[in-house]
Design a protein around this motif. Sequence first.
Motif, PDB file in Angstrom:
ATOM      1  N   THR A   1       0.819  -1.209   0.000  1.00 41.49           N
ATOM      2  CA  THR A   1       0.000   0.000   0.000  1.00 41.49           C
ATOM      3  C   THR A   1       0.852   1.258   0.000  1.00 41.49           C
ATOM      4  N   SER A   2       2.189   1.105   0.034  1.00 37.69           N
ATOM      5  CA  SER A   2       3.011   2.299   0.216  1.00 37.69           C
ATOM      6  C   SER A   2       3.230   3.019  -1.108  1.00 37.69           C
ATOM      7  N   ASN A   3       3.330   4.347  -1.022  1.00 41.08           N
ATOM      8  CA  ASN A   3       3.614   5.151  -2.207  1.00 41.08           C
ATOM      9  C   ASN A   3       5.045   4.936  -2.668  1.00 41.08           C
ATOM     10  N   ILE A   4       5.256   5.068  -3.979  1.00 38.99           N
ATOM     11  CA  ILE A   4       6.618   5.157  -4.507  1.00 38.99           C
ATOM     12  C   ILE A   4       6.823   6.618  -4.860  1.00 38.99           C
ATOM     13  N   ASN A   5       7.640   7.315  -4.086  1.00 34.97           N
ATOM     14  CA  ASN A   5       7.798   8.757  -4.257  1.00 34.97           C
ATOM     15  C   ASN A   5       8.843   9.071  -5.307  1.00 34.97           C
ATOM     16  N   ILE A   6       9.013  10.362  -5.552  1.00 37.12           N
ATOM     17  CA  ILE A   6       9.911  10.803  -6.618  1.00 37.12           C
ATOM     18  C   ILE A   6      11.336  10.315  -6.398  1.00 37.12           C
ATOM     19  N   ASP A   7      11.759  10.187  -5.128  1.00 38.29           N
ATOM     20  CA  ASP A   7      13.151   9.773  -4.885  1.00 38.29           C
ATOM     21  C   ASP A   7      13.408   8.340  -5.328  1.00 38.29           C
ATOM     22  N   ARG A   8      12.330   7.543  -5.454  1.00 39.81           N
ATOM     23  CA  ARG A   8      12.534   6.157  -5.873  1.00 39.81           C
ATOM     24  C   ARG A   8      11.994   5.871  -7.258  1.00 39.81           C
ATOM     25  N   MET A   9      11.283   6.827  -7.836  1.00 41.60           N
ATOM     26  CA  MET A   9      10.738   6.600  -9.183  1.00 41.60           C
ATOM     27  C   MET A   9      11.878   6.466 -10.194  1.00 41.60           C
ATOM     28  N   PRO A  10      11.819   5.475 -11.082  1.00 37.41           N
ATOM     29  CA  PRO A  10      12.882   5.313 -12.070  1.00 37.41           C
ATOM     30  C   PRO A  10      13.062   6.583 -12.909  1.00 37.41           C
ATOM     31  N   PRO A  11      14.277   7.151 -12.921  1.00 35.33           N
ATOM     32  CA  PRO A  11      14.501   8.437 -13.604  1.00 35.33           C
ATOM     33  C   PRO A  11      14.196   8.400 -15.098  1.00 35.33           C
ATOM     34  N   GLN A  12      14.416   7.222 -15.743  1.00 34.69           N
ATOM     35  CA  GLN A  12      14.125   7.190 -17.190  1.00 34.69           C
ATOM     36  C   GLN A  12      12.654   7.441 -17.467  1.00 34.69           C
ATOM     37  N   LEU A  13      11.788   6.873 -16.604  1.00 34.25           N
ATOM     38  CA  LEU A  13      10.349   7.061 -16.807  1.00 34.25           C
ATOM     39  C   LEU A  13       9.978   8.527 -16.653  1.00 34.25           C
ATOM     40  N   ILE A  14      10.537   9.171 -15.610  1.00 37.88           N
ATOM     41  CA  ILE A  14      10.244  10.586 -15.391  1.00 37.88           C
ATOM     42  C   ILE A  14      10.761  11.411 -16.558  1.00 37.88           C
ATOM     43  N   GLY A  15      11.954  11.064 -17.012  1.00 40.50           N
ATOM     44  CA  GLY A  15      12.530  11.782 -18.145  1.00 40.50           C
ATOM     45  C   GLY A  15      11.678  11.635 -19.390  1.00 40.50           C
ATOM     46  N   PHE A  16      11.228  10.409 -19.619  1.00 37.42           N
ATOM     47  CA  PHE A  16      10.405  10.149 -20.802  1.00 37.42           C
ATOM     48  C   PHE A  16       9.105  10.942 -20.739  1.00 37.42           C
ATOM     49  N   ALA A  17       8.405  10.851 -19.584  1.00 36.97           N
ATOM     50  CA  ALA A  17       7.106  11.512 -19.478  1.00 36.97           C
ATOM     51  C   ALA A  17       7.248  13.027 -19.419  1.00 36.97           C
ATOM     52  N   GLY A  18       8.447  13.515 -19.105  1.00 40.50           N
ATOM     53  CA  GLY A  18       8.653  14.958 -19.026  1.00 40.50           C
ATOM     54  C   GLY A  18       9.039  15.586 -20.348  1.00 40.50           C
ATOM     55  N   THR A  19       9.197  14.758 -21.400  1.00 41.10           N
ATOM     56  CA  THR A  19       9.567  15.286 -22.708  1.00 41.10           C
ATOM     57  C   THR A  19       8.534  16.303 -23.179  1.00 41.10           C
ATOM     58  N   GLU A  20       9.038  17.364 -23.815  1.00 39.31           N
ATOM     59  CA  GLU A  20       8.097  18.385 -24.272  1.00 39.31           C
ATOM     60  C   GLU A  20       8.231  18.633 -25.761  1.00 39.31           C
ATOM     61  N   LEU A  21       7.108  18.921 -26.379  1.00 40.89           N
ATOM     62  CA  LEU A  21       7.086  19.204 -27.812  1.00 40.89           C
ATOM     63  C   LEU A  21       7.650  20.578 -28.083  1.00 40.89           C
ATOM     64  N   LEU A  22       7.148  21.547 -27.330  1.00 37.75           N
ATOM     65  CA  LEU A  22       7.673  22.894 -27.456  1.00 37.75           C
ATOM     66  C   LEU A  22       7.626  23.547 -26.094  1.00 37.75           C
ATOM     67  N   ALA A  23       8.524  24.462 -25.875  1.00 35.63           N
ATOM     68  CA  ALA A  23       8.602  25.099 -24.566  1.00 35.63           C
ATOM     69  C   ALA A  23       8.852  26.593 -24.753  1.00 35.63           C
ATOM     70  N   THR A  24       8.307  27.377 -23.830  1.00 36.23           N
ATOM     71  CA  THR A  24       8.509  28.809 -23.884  1.00 36.23           C
ATOM     72  C   THR A  24       8.508  29.345 -22.450  1.00 36.23           C
ATOM     73  N   THR A  25       8.730  30.613 -22.311  1.00 32.84           N
ATOM     74  CA  THR A  25       8.729  31.189 -20.976  1.00 32.84           C
ATOM     75  C   THR A  25       7.547  32.136 -20.850  1.00 32.84           C
ATOM     76  N   GLY A  26       6.799  31.970 -19.749  1.00 32.99           N
ATOM     77  CA  GLY A  26       5.607  32.773 -19.539  1.00 32.99           C
ATOM     78  C   GLY A  26       5.948  34.169 -19.079  1.00 32.99           C
TER      79      GLY A  26
END
Lengths: 332, 328
Positions: free
Chosen positions: B141-166
């Motif tokens: 039942t325990s959470n898997i937090n950011i410190d244990r999340m596989p970095p490749q998955l985070i990197g993959f899901a964080g990919t962006e098509l385009l980025a700008t500054t607000g």
Amino acid sequence: MSGTFDLRRLLRRDSSVLQLLLLTAAIFAAMSALNPEKFLRAYNFQSLTFLAPELGLLAVAMMLAMLTGGIDLSVIGIANLSGILAGLFFHAVGAPRGPALMHLPLLPVAAGIAIALAAGALAGALNGLLIARLRITPILATIGTGQVYVGLALVLTGGPAIVGFPALWDAIGNATLFGIALPLLLFLLVGAGVATALSRTALGVELFLIGTSAKAAAFAGIRLGRAIFLSYVATGVLASLAGILLSARTNAAKSDYGTSYLLQAVLIAVLGGTNPAGGQATVIGVAIALAALMLLSSGFQLMRFSNFLVDFIWGAFLLIVIAINALRNRAR
Amino acid sequence: MTAPAVLRRSEAVVFLVIVAAMLAIGAINPAFWQLGNLFSLLRSNVITGIMALGVLTVMISGGIDVSFPAFAMTAMYLTLRWMLAGGHGGVAVPFAMATAIGIALGALNAFFVHSVRMIPLIVTLGTAALARGFLLGVVGTSNINIDRMPPQLIGFAGTELLATTGPGGAHIGLTAMLPIYLGLALAVHLLLRHTMLGRAVFALGGDREAARRAGFDLARTTYFVYGLAGGLAGFAGLLHVSMIWLANPHDLAGMELDVIAAVVLGGASIFGGRGSVVGTMLGVFMLVMVNNSLIIMHISTTWQRVVVGVIIIAATALTALRDRRRAG
């Protein structure tokens, strides 16, 4: 279509009741063997007589909806909303806490009961209107209204539980009469009432006919809309009664109490011989199924199984039961 | 064969409602039209949308599925625990594994629906309890937090098509998961409209007996639709936790209602035989936009469920009226 409590006639008419009794006895024996000291203690059964009725009322409510081939997924929302409305009423006429709330006299408590039941009837009427008049599929209609009822409960409470009910209200869920738990007496009374209504009134017979074949029922001159509407009103009232018991037993009401009851109510109704496609249902079957499953889950809880594992067992039990039923029907 | 014309009409209705709602929300709070808000709105479509594609297919076949959020969490959590236990990395293998677990669980639904002939709602209620109970009672039942999340998955899901500054110097990016959702939607659309399998799904939902006599393989079709729903759920479950950097096995409870609402909103019929990918995507967009915009409209989030419920009731009432008009 059995509603009377003449056991011999019942057994002759419906062999599935006998099978259910055997299943209950088997579960009882297995759990007694697995937990020899703890399971057979009087205290265990006593606590079940307080705990089981609220779930039993929800299962009877589900059975009524299934009788016409429908389902009511909003019963938990109705139950919680009813308890919350009564709780807010008590906090308004008494006090948010303290002796003024505790010692609220009979009249306002009776008014609170009336408010809860009226909320159930109204919520059931909305379900009935959507299903019978607008002809929305029961699944979708009650998913939608269930969201609205839970949502209203959230809006009214803002999230946290309403804690603190009058002592008289709590007695509904915790007192005993002649040494028998009041909730159990209430469940037996309501169950007998529903069983009688189903077998002895025109409406009850109409509901069975509609569930067996809506088309034939319509040709027989039955006003389908009216009968189905009334069955959902009754379902709503039963759900609010369960809400009264739940809030009385726990002295609190919350928008997300008893969410696992939904699956359990469906399971008990189906295990109790209710055909989800309609036309087949008995209160006595539901009552025996309730006993069987309460014994099962209490036995596992005594063995220190987590609640999650008990949920797993309920789910597995549901699937196994429908598989066995299907095999049996095929053999016939 | 007037069905396609009517379908186009009901999609057009949803589209017009969306445009009207956007104008209304924008009028209440112009912040709605800020690029950052629009990008985050699109991002919120991805997970709900991918799951809705599976539910749509199940509904077209005349079934219903309430088990997919439980399957999504089971597939996600088992995959992550396997990765953490064995030190496995990568992106493709974990996603394939989560999808496969979802397909296997979906096959369980198909078995009970096809072979046992039980009502899909009751089957999927049961398998949902089974999966969640197994996940929380046996796996953990325990959470898997950011410190244990596989970095490749985070990197993959964080990919962006385009980025700008607000305007405030804040980073604004459009997630690259959007094309994955659009690609899956296109694939399901082509499959449903242009293959024999897709035809079988529509035929099964239209009239089971007729489909059988026409020679469609009903077993294969049923396994396909529930397998697809399970597989998409497993994939979306892992993608979801990769996007939010937190794997909570209790997550997504109750999401089935939102997704079913979105699919019905998009014009699919619960009786089967009718529904489209475009309609479903519009339904998802509508629901996600309403959920996301309550705060922008200064409405307390406690109202969210009431609003969703009213939308479900309104949409189902409208489709019920439409169906009755056509029948009568």
